[in-house]
Design a protein around this motif. Structure first.
Motif, PDB file in Angstrom:
ATOM      1  N   ARG A 164     -28.256 -15.706 -25.336  1.00  0.00           N
ATOM      2  CA  ARG A 164     -27.685 -14.369 -25.178  1.00  0.00           C
ATOM      3  C   ARG A 164     -28.537 -13.345 -25.928  1.00  0.00           C
ATOM      4  NH1 ARG A 164     -23.018 -15.726 -26.511  1.00  0.00           N
ATOM      5  NH2 ARG A 164     -22.412 -16.279 -24.385  1.00  0.00           N
ATOM      6  N   GLU A 183     -33.358  -6.595 -29.784  1.00  0.00           N
ATOM      7  CA  GLU A 183     -33.214  -8.040 -30.016  1.00  0.00           C
ATOM      8  C   GLU A 183     -34.228  -8.817 -29.172  1.00  0.00           C
ATOM      9  OE1 GLU A 183     -28.395  -8.116 -31.033  1.00  0.00           O
ATOM     10  OE2 GLU A 183     -29.140  -8.764 -29.073  1.00  0.00           O
ATOM     11  N   GLN A 213     -26.171 -17.034 -34.072  1.00  0.00           N
ATOM     12  CA  GLN A 213     -25.594 -16.098 -33.110  1.00  0.00           C
ATOM     13  C   GLN A 213     -24.249 -15.568 -33.603  1.00  0.00           C
ATOM     14  OE1 GLN A 213     -23.848 -17.021 -28.917  1.00  0.00           O
ATOM     15  NE2 GLN A 213     -26.060 -16.704 -28.607  1.00  0.00           N
ATOM     16  N   TYR A 244     -28.985 -12.558 -33.026  1.00  0.00           N
ATOM     17  CA  TYR A 244     -29.152 -12.975 -31.636  1.00  0.00           C
ATOM     18  C   TYR A 244     -30.605 -13.277 -31.297  1.00  0.00           C
ATOM     19  CZ  TYR A 244     -24.320 -11.914 -30.408  1.00  0.00           C
ATOM     20  OH  TYR A 244     -22.955 -11.935 -30.324  1.00  0.00           O
TER      21      TYR A 244
END
Length: 749
Positions: free
Chosen positions: A272, A278, A241, A246
């Motif tokens: 996250r 993503e 991350q 991510y």
């Protein structure tokens, strides 16, 4: 005595300050909670969802560092075939004992060392004895290494501990460990070393090195199963991350979240996703529908997520995913908090809550119709709750009845009992004596009060709403705000309504309990006192005397004693009469004023008449907002009220102040005091007496002018002008010039 205890139980609540221990009810918008999350059970491996359910359930789960510590100790215990006590393992692994571990290490290298040679602090530790007897030098070397790394990767236990060593020391420790790694024979010890290396690199913020270490170390380890794998994966996910990956990080956190209880909270907080791209990448990394469902489970906790949309996706991937029940329960509780207070107050829900409820209803109905999910009882319960929150009480009744007839769950049966009670309260549109008695009996049930503490304020909130709709404002306000609020702004209608409630011939057990709780053990005396206060504020003190005489004479002193005949040139509201001043209770004082007036009216002696009229005026003035006996006819006085009234564009006597939800009625009445001061002027036997009466009449004139706000016109100086023009030769005139700045300004202007 038993009856008194029942009265106390029926309406006990938080007390507000006041003369009689009044109680206040929750304000509109307060939330009520009756749903029990235990209906979904605690056996689920996704227990962290219960963190949304409050402290009670959080304590049951024991989340956080304690779980990680307990799991770690349990794994050591299992690896050593239960040869050491859990408490002893915990003491050796987590204790502040680096010196003792180093002594034990030196002892291990002595071939003839025995348990009797252990340091005194370790003599009784079964884990230390086992390490010595089994010659577990690799384990001991690891424990020493972990202790050396500990200051770099944990916060100090208090602010006064020495700061952690510098970066160079961390790098040296990491290099030394990695260099020695190939010589470690135990795969389990290798796994634990790998965790320490990866953690040190992470705290050094060498994120590329974290991944390099992972790729180098993990192929050389075969120690499965172990929780340490996911501890390592957590640091790997964090490094990814930090390096901007991510998608893979989120995927790893979702796997940790599901597999490892001790790391669930940190995985949940670290999860996250920033963009749709993503998110699509993370879904592609998932190997199964279950893994894809778990990604949606974590995304459902994002504050910006539309939870029902996530639940639909979870259901499409895996209809029996246990998180669906947990997420549904969380949604139900949030809707319960949002909608029950609005339903009970008949205010109606807002559009956002209504839309959210409808979307959840559609989803729950789909689950029931397709019949793919386990625990049908839960989904049936959810349907009934949503129908109730939507105001569809008929359908909610049918759903609850059908579920009660088929469920085998005692928890759900108990839940249905309270939900049916809640539904009946929501359905109330009128309140009769029988309804009041029904809820009196419910509210005095100690078991119900203990299990559902919100039920009593919930019932009271509904009752006050219905009372208000049916014109019973006083009863509504008594339940809603308590007697204290009514005392601060009593209307004659409210007082007479309370008097009827207190009538022993009319009141039922509910009324008795309500009056006892909100007012006190002698409610009728407090109601008569309030009624008498009303007449005093209206300038009808003789009518007030007749009301005060209804109060039990043994209780009259409870409403204060007053010394009203102390003369003040400048008003001092916070003045305390001297100890030797004659004091009167309310009846005694007004009876004394009545005697003074009768004597003044009969006598031909102007001295007696003027003195008596002046004393009556002074006593009545002292009972007003502007003087020290204000509490005679007022429950609350605010220092800002006079300025508020003076600046108002229209005359106002009810002032908005904190802690007075109905407003605060101030006693600005000056008509009666002025009347008696003027009578004293007319009968004055000398110029000093006339001047004194004129000055006090001037105070009433000016007070009343400012109390009326800003209606226009000149400030009145009728009596000041009289003093200036006619009484310059009196001693009082000189005293006023010296002590009354307003009068001195008027004379000199």
């Amino acid at each position: 005595m038993k009856y008194l205890l029942l009265l106390c139980c029926a309406f006990s609540c938080l007390s507000l300050s006041g003369a009689s221990g009044q109680c206040a009810m929750p304000v509109v918008g307060d939330s009520y909670h009756f749903l029990n999350p235990r209906v979904v059970g605690f056996e689920s491996e996704l227990a962290p969802f219960f963190l949304h359910f409050g402290q009670t359930f959080r304590e049951d789960l024991g989340q956080g560092n304690d779980v990680q510590r307990d799991d770690n100790v349990a794994e050591w215990h299992e690896r050593f075939c239960d040869q050491a006590d859990l408490a002893d393992i915990d003491a050796l692994v987590y204790g502040n004992n680096l010196n003792q571990l180093e002594q034990l290490s030196r002892l291990l290298r002595q071939p003839e060392a025995r348990a009797a040679d252990l340091p005194p602090a370790l003599q009784g530790n079964t884990f230390a004895r086992h390490l010595l007897e089994a010659n577990c030098h690799e384990v001991l070397d690891y424990l020493i290494y972990a202790k050396q790394a500990e200051p770099f990767v944990t916060a100090p236990s208090n602010a006064f501990e020495q700061a952690s060593p510098d970066r160079t020391q961390m790098e040296d420790l990491l290099k030394r460990g990695v260099d020695a790694f190939p010589r470690v024979e135990s795969h389990y010890v290798r796994l634990r070393y790998a965790y320490q290396f990866v953690r040190l690199a992470h705290y050094l913020k060498e994120f590329d090195y974290v991944l390099e270490l992972y790729d180098y170390l993990m192929p050389k380890i075969d120690a499965d199963p172990s929780i340490i794998y996911d501890w390592i994966e957590g640091h790997r996910a964090g490094a990814l991350q930090s390096l901007g990956n991510y998608a893979e990080s989120a995927y790893l956190y979702s796997r940790i979240f599901e597999r490892t209880p001790s790391k669930r909270e940190s995985a949940y907080r670290s999860f996250r996703i920033r963009t749709n791209e993503e998110w699509r990448e993370a879904l592609l990394l998932a190997q199964t529908d279950h893994e894809r469902a778990m990604l949606h489970v974590l995304r459902a906790h994002n504050g910006r997520a539309i939870v029902v949309d996530e639940m639909r996706d979870i259901y499409d991937y895996e209809p029996n995913n246990r998180s669906l029940q947990l997420l549904t329960m969380r949604e139900l509780q949030e809707l319960e908090a949002e909608l029950l207070s609005e339903r009970v107050q008949n205010t109606g829900p807002d559009d956002a809550s209504t839309d959210r409820l409808i979307e959840l209803q559609v989803f729950v109905n789909r689950v029931l119709e397709e019949n793919k999910a386990d625990n049908r009882d839960f989904w049936q319960l959810a349907r009934g709750v949503l129908e109730m929150l939507a105001g569809d009480y008929f359908f909610a009744s049918e759903t609850f009845a059908e579920l009660a007839a088929t469920t085998d769950s005692d928890t759900i049966r108990q839940q249905l009992v309270i939900l049916n009670d809640v539904k009946e309260v929501l359905e109330l549109t009128r309140v009769t004596d029988s309804v009041e008695l029904h809820y009196y009996d419910l509210l005095t049930d100690p078991g119900l009060r203990q299990r559902y503490p919100d039920f009593q304020p919930f019932v009271n909130s509904k009752l006050q709403a219905v009372y208000r709709l049916t014109g019973q404002e006083a009863k509504a306000n008594l339940i809603r705000y308590g007697f204290d609020a009514i005392q601060k702004n009593p209307s004659i209608e409210a007082i007479l309504s309370l008097e009827r409630m207190a009538d022993s011939l009319n009141r039922n057990r509910f009324d008795r309990a309500l009056l006892n709780d909100r007012i006190g053990p002698n409610p009728i005396d407090h109601i008569y006192n309030l009624l008498g206060n009303h007449y005093v504020q209206q300038g009808q003190w003789k009518a007030a005397l007749e009301i005060y005489r209804r109060i039990d004479r043994n209780n009259l002193d409870d409403f204060g004693r007053y010394a009203p005949f102390i003369r003040q040139i400048n008003d001092r509201v916070h003045f305390t009469p001297p100890p030797d001043a004659t004091t009167y209770n309310k009846v005694q004082l007004l009876e004394r004023l009545d005697e003074l007036e009768e004597e003044a009216d009969r006598t031909t002696n102007d001295t007696i008449a003027a003195r008596n009229y002046f004393n009556i005026g002074q006593a009545l003035y002292s009972m007003s907002y502007f003087s020290y006996n204000w509490s005679f006819a007022d429950a609350y006085r605010s220092g800002i009220s006079a300025a508020y009234a003076a600046n108002a564009r229209q005359p106002v006597e009810v002032i908005p102040v904190p802690y007075a939800p109905l407003g605060n009625l101030e006693s600005f009445e000056m008509g009666q005091p002025r009347y008696y001061f003027e009578r004293a002027m007319r009968r004055a036997p000398d110029r000093e007496s006339a001047a004194l009466a004129a000055y006090f009449a001037a105070k009433t004139e000016r007070n009343r002018h400012y109390a009326l706000g800003r209606p226009g016109g000149e400030r009145p100086f009728t009596y000041f002008g009289l003093l200036r023009d006619n009484y310059r030769d009196t001693d009082l005139y000189d005293q006023l010039i010296a002590e009354c700045k307003t009068f001195a300004w008027y004379v000199d202007r």
